[in-house]
Design a protein around this motif. Structure first.
Motif, PDB file in Angstrom:
ATOM      1  N   SER A 110       0.843  -1.193   0.000  1.00  0.00           N
ATOM      2  CA  SER A 110       0.000   0.000   0.000  1.00  0.00           C
ATOM      3  C   SER A 110       0.883   1.249   0.000  1.00  0.00           C
ATOM      4  CB  SER A 110      -0.950   0.004   1.193  1.00  0.00           C
ATOM      5  OG  SER A 110      -0.229  -0.127   2.393  1.00  0.00           O
ATOM      6  N   CYS A 111       0.405   2.273  -0.703  1.00  0.00           N
ATOM      7  CA  CYS A 111       1.146   3.530  -0.851  1.00  0.00           C
ATOM      8  C   CYS A 111       0.246   4.695  -0.457  1.00  0.00           C
ATOM      9  CB  CYS A 111       1.588   3.710  -2.301  1.00  0.00           C
ATOM     10  SG  CYS A 111       2.736   2.438  -2.865  1.00  0.00           S
ATOM     11  N   PRO A 112       0.838   5.807  -0.012  1.00  0.00           N
ATOM     12  CA  PRO A 112       0.030   6.930   0.465  1.00  0.00           C
ATOM     13  C   PRO A 112      -0.662   7.737  -0.628  1.00  0.00           C
ATOM     14  CG  PRO A 112       2.347   7.491   0.567  1.00  0.00           C
ATOM     15  CD  PRO A 112       2.277   6.034   0.189  1.00  0.00           C
ATOM     16  N   ASP A 113      -0.170   7.649  -1.879  1.00  0.00           N
ATOM     17  CA  ASP A 113      -0.736   8.482  -2.936  1.00  0.00           C
ATOM     18  C   ASP A 113      -0.332   7.924  -4.303  1.00  0.00           C
ATOM     19  OD1 ASP A 113       1.926   9.649  -3.662  1.00  0.00           O
ATOM     20  OD2 ASP A 113       1.741  10.507  -1.654  1.00  0.00           O
ATOM     21  N   PRO A 114      -1.009   8.362  -5.370  1.00  0.00           N
ATOM     22  CA  PRO A 114      -0.710   7.858  -6.709  1.00  0.00           C
ATOM     23  C   PRO A 114       0.723   8.137  -7.174  1.00  0.00           C
ATOM     24  CG  PRO A 114      -2.840   8.953  -6.704  1.00  0.00           C
ATOM     25  CD  PRO A 114      -2.200   9.227  -5.366  1.00  0.00           C
ATOM     26  N   GLU A 115       1.277   9.268  -6.790  1.00  0.00           N
ATOM     27  CA  GLU A 115       2.637   9.610  -7.223  1.00  0.00           C
ATOM     28  C   GLU A 115       3.658   8.636  -6.637  1.00  0.00           C
ATOM     29  OE1 GLU A 115      -0.139  12.739  -7.700  1.00  0.00           O
ATOM     30  OE2 GLU A 115       0.491  11.875  -5.788  1.00  0.00           O
ATOM     31  N   THR A 116       3.528   8.340  -5.350  1.00  0.00           N
ATOM     32  CA  THR A 116       4.432   7.383  -4.718  1.00  0.00           C
ATOM     33  C   THR A 116       4.270   6.009  -5.352  1.00  0.00           C
ATOM     34  OG1 THR A 116       4.394   8.582  -2.629  1.00  0.00           O
ATOM     35  CG2 THR A 116       5.053   6.267  -2.532  1.00  0.00           C
ATOM     36  N   ALA A 117       3.031   5.602  -5.573  1.00  0.00           N
ATOM     37  CA  ALA A 117       2.774   4.293  -6.179  1.00  0.00           C
ATOM     38  C   ALA A 117       3.399   4.195  -7.566  1.00  0.00           C
ATOM     39  CB  ALA A 117       1.266   4.044  -6.247  1.00  0.00           C
ATOM     40  N   GLN A 118       3.238   5.232  -8.370  1.00  0.00           N
ATOM     41  CA  GLN A 118       3.805   5.218  -9.723  1.00  0.00           C
ATOM     42  C   GLN A 118       5.328   5.188  -9.680  1.00  0.00           C
ATOM     43  OE1 GLN A 118       1.971   4.983 -12.648  1.00  0.00           O
ATOM     44  NE2 GLN A 118       3.998   4.489 -13.420  1.00  0.00           N
ATOM     45  N   ARG A 119       5.903   5.967  -8.780  1.00  0.00           N
ATOM     46  CA  ARG A 119       7.368   5.992  -8.654  1.00  0.00           C
ATOM     47  C   ARG A 119       7.905   4.613  -8.271  1.00  0.00           C
ATOM     48  NH1 ARG A 119      10.309   6.386  -4.270  1.00  0.00           N
ATOM     49  NH2 ARG A 119       8.629   7.200  -2.967  1.00  0.00           N
ATOM     50  N   ALA A 144      13.981  -3.318  -1.930  1.00  0.00           N
ATOM     51  CA  ALA A 144      13.801  -2.078  -2.691  1.00  0.00           C
ATOM     52  C   ALA A 144      12.568  -1.324  -2.213  1.00  0.00           C
ATOM     53  CB  ALA A 144      13.703  -2.386  -4.182  1.00  0.00           C
ATOM     54  N   LEU A 145      11.463  -2.035  -2.015  1.00  0.00           N
ATOM     55  CA  LEU A 145      10.260  -1.374  -1.503  1.00  0.00           C
ATOM     56  C   LEU A 145      10.510  -0.785  -0.123  1.00  0.00           C
ATOM     57  CD1 LEU A 145       7.363  -3.772  -2.547  1.00  0.00           C
ATOM     58  CD2 LEU A 145       7.736  -1.426  -3.332  1.00  0.00           C
ATOM     59  N   ARG A 146      11.115  -1.579   0.758  1.00  0.00           N
ATOM     60  CA  ARG A 146      11.357  -1.116   2.131  1.00  0.00           C
ATOM     61  C   ARG A 146      12.219   0.139   2.142  1.00  0.00           C
ATOM     62  NH1 ARG A 146      14.722  -0.283   5.512  1.00  0.00           N
ATOM     63  NH2 ARG A 146      16.403  -1.143   4.294  1.00  0.00           N
ATOM     64  N   SER A 147      13.257   0.155   1.347  1.00  0.00           N
ATOM     65  CA  SER A 147      14.195   1.281   1.380  1.00  0.00           C
ATOM     66  C   SER A 147      13.665   2.541   0.691  1.00  0.00           C
ATOM     67  CB  SER A 147      15.535   0.866   0.767  1.00  0.00           C
ATOM     68  OG  SER A 147      15.395   0.637  -0.613  1.00  0.00           O
ATOM     69  N   GLN A 148      12.758   2.390  -0.273  1.00  0.00           N
ATOM     70  CA  GLN A 148      12.260   3.544  -1.034  1.00  0.00           C
ATOM     71  C   GLN A 148      10.888   4.024  -0.587  1.00  0.00           C
ATOM     72  OE1 GLN A 148      12.707   2.991  -5.343  1.00  0.00           O
ATOM     73  NE2 GLN A 148      14.198   1.380  -4.913  1.00  0.00           N
ATOM     74  N   HIS A 149      10.242   3.289   0.294  1.00  0.00           N
ATOM     75  CA  HIS A 149       8.871   3.602   0.704  1.00  0.00           C
ATOM     76  C   HIS A 149       8.874   4.696   1.775  1.00  0.00           C
ATOM     77  CE1 HIS A 149       4.695   2.987   1.702  1.00  0.00           C
ATOM     78  NE2 HIS A 149       4.601   2.131   0.696  1.00  0.00           N
ATOM     79  N   PRO A 150       7.927   5.625   1.719  1.00  0.00           N
ATOM     80  CA  PRO A 150       7.905   6.702   2.709  1.00  0.00           C
ATOM     81  C   PRO A 150       7.356   6.294   4.077  1.00  0.00           C
ATOM     82  CG  PRO A 150       6.087   6.982   1.179  1.00  0.00           C
ATOM     83  CD  PRO A 150       6.934   5.843   0.668  1.00  0.00           C
ATOM     84  N   TYR A 151       6.635   5.173   4.171  1.00  0.00           N
ATOM     85  CA  TYR A 151       6.085   4.763   5.464  1.00  0.00           C
ATOM     86  C   TYR A 151       7.177   4.221   6.374  1.00  0.00           C
ATOM     87  CZ  TYR A 151       1.231   4.798   3.660  1.00  0.00           C
ATOM     88  OH  TYR A 151       0.016   5.145   3.144  1.00  0.00           O
ATOM     89  N   GLU A 152       7.009   4.458   7.663  1.00  0.00           N
ATOM     90  CA  GLU A 152       7.921   3.900   8.664  1.00  0.00           C
ATOM     91  C   GLU A 152       7.888   2.371   8.631  1.00  0.00           C
ATOM     92  OE1 GLU A 152       8.251   3.784  13.541  1.00  0.00           O
ATOM     93  OE2 GLU A 152       7.070   5.359  12.587  1.00  0.00           O
ATOM     94  N   ARG A 154      -9.358   2.323   0.686  1.00  0.00           N
ATOM     95  CA  ARG A 154      -9.382   2.891   2.038  1.00  0.00           C
ATOM     96  C   ARG A 154      -8.937   1.809   3.001  1.00  0.00           C
ATOM     97  NH1 ARG A 154     -10.025   7.453   4.178  1.00  0.00           N
ATOM     98  NH2 ARG A 154     -10.989   7.791   6.178  1.00  0.00           N
ATOM     99  N   SER A 155      -7.914   2.104   3.778  1.00  0.00           N
ATOM    100  CA  SER A 155      -7.389   1.160   4.759  1.00  0.00           C
ATOM    101  C   SER A 155      -7.794   1.591   6.159  1.00  0.00           C
ATOM    102  CB  SER A 155      -5.858   1.099   4.682  1.00  0.00           C
ATOM    103  OG  SER A 155      -5.448   0.567   3.443  1.00  0.00           O
ATOM    104  N   VAL A 156      -8.181   0.621   6.972  1.00  0.00           N
ATOM    105  CA  VAL A 156      -8.471   0.827   8.387  1.00  0.00           C
ATOM    106  C   VAL A 156      -7.520  -0.096   9.131  1.00  0.00           C
ATOM    107  CG1 VAL A 156     -10.217   0.670  10.199  1.00  0.00           C
ATOM    108  CG2 VAL A 156     -10.895   1.298   7.871  1.00  0.00           C
ATOM    109  N   TYR A 157      -6.748   0.471  10.055  1.00  0.00           N
ATOM    110  CA  TYR A 157      -5.696  -0.310  10.700  1.00  0.00           C
ATOM    111  C   TYR A 157      -5.408   0.245  12.094  1.00  0.00           C
ATOM    112  CZ  TYR A 157      -3.112   3.687   8.912  1.00  0.00           C
ATOM    113  OH  TYR A 157      -2.702   4.966   8.634  1.00  0.00           O
ATOM    114  N   ARG A 158      -4.766  -0.591  12.896  1.00  0.00           N
ATOM    115  CA  ARG A 158      -4.346  -0.145  14.224  1.00  0.00           C
ATOM    116  C   ARG A 158      -2.875   0.246  14.122  1.00  0.00           C
ATOM    117  NH1 ARG A 158      -6.626  -0.307  18.850  1.00  0.00           N
ATOM    118  NH2 ARG A 158      -8.209  -1.803  18.179  1.00  0.00           N
ATOM    119  N   TRP A 159      -2.549   1.447  14.577  1.00  0.00           N
ATOM    120  CA  TRP A 159      -1.168   1.930  14.550  1.00  0.00           C
ATOM    121  C   TRP A 159      -0.891   2.675  15.838  1.00  0.00           C
ATOM    122  CZ3 TRP A 159       3.226   0.845  12.574  1.00  0.00           C
ATOM    123  CH2 TRP A 159       4.272   1.775  12.564  1.00  0.00           C
ATOM    124  N   GLN A 160       0.116   2.262  16.550  1.00  0.00           N
ATOM    125  CA  GLN A 160       0.554   2.882  17.795  1.00  0.00           C
ATOM    126  C   GLN A 160      -0.615   3.078  18.765  1.00  0.00           C
ATOM    127  OE1 GLN A 160       2.784   6.341  16.462  1.00  0.00           O
ATOM    128  NE2 GLN A 160       4.532   5.050  15.906  1.00  0.00           N
TER     129      GLN A 160
END
Length: 105
Positions: A9-18, A71-79, A39-45
């Protein structure tokens, strides 16, 4: 050779395309489908959160799976990005062969 479907999962279309383009350019995936408007529903912190996201569905052979995940882990903006791989139990043999061929140097 087993083929894996990798969900991310990605936060926005630009990140997904990149990310999709980077994976295919690096031959880590034969194809990455970009699925919009999820739309994602999840438990975080300790809290229940909701977010509009874009889903990537990457097709890769097992030999490329570790490099694709890294590659995904290192380039992805999510923690803590969602990166889940499922091995395909079956598929059109010609398509599965194409996945392997498209990810070779």
């Amino acid at each position: 050779m087993p083929v894996h479907l990798v969900f991310c999962s990605c936060p926005d279309p630009e990140t997904a395309q990149r990310l999709a383009t980077a994976l295919v350019d690096a031959r880590l995936a034969a194809c990455v489908s970009v699925l919009p408007a999820m739309r994602s529903v999840y438990r975080w912190q300790g809290a229940v959160e909701q977010a509009d996201e874009v889903l990537l569905l990457a097709k890769t052979p097992g030999t490329q799976l570790p490099a694709l995940v890294e590659a995904l882990r290192s380039q992805h903006p999510y923690e803590l990005p969602e990166i889940v791989a499922v091995e395909a139990a079956a598929g059109l043999p010609a398509y599965l062969d194409w996945v392997a061929d498209a990810t070779r140097e």
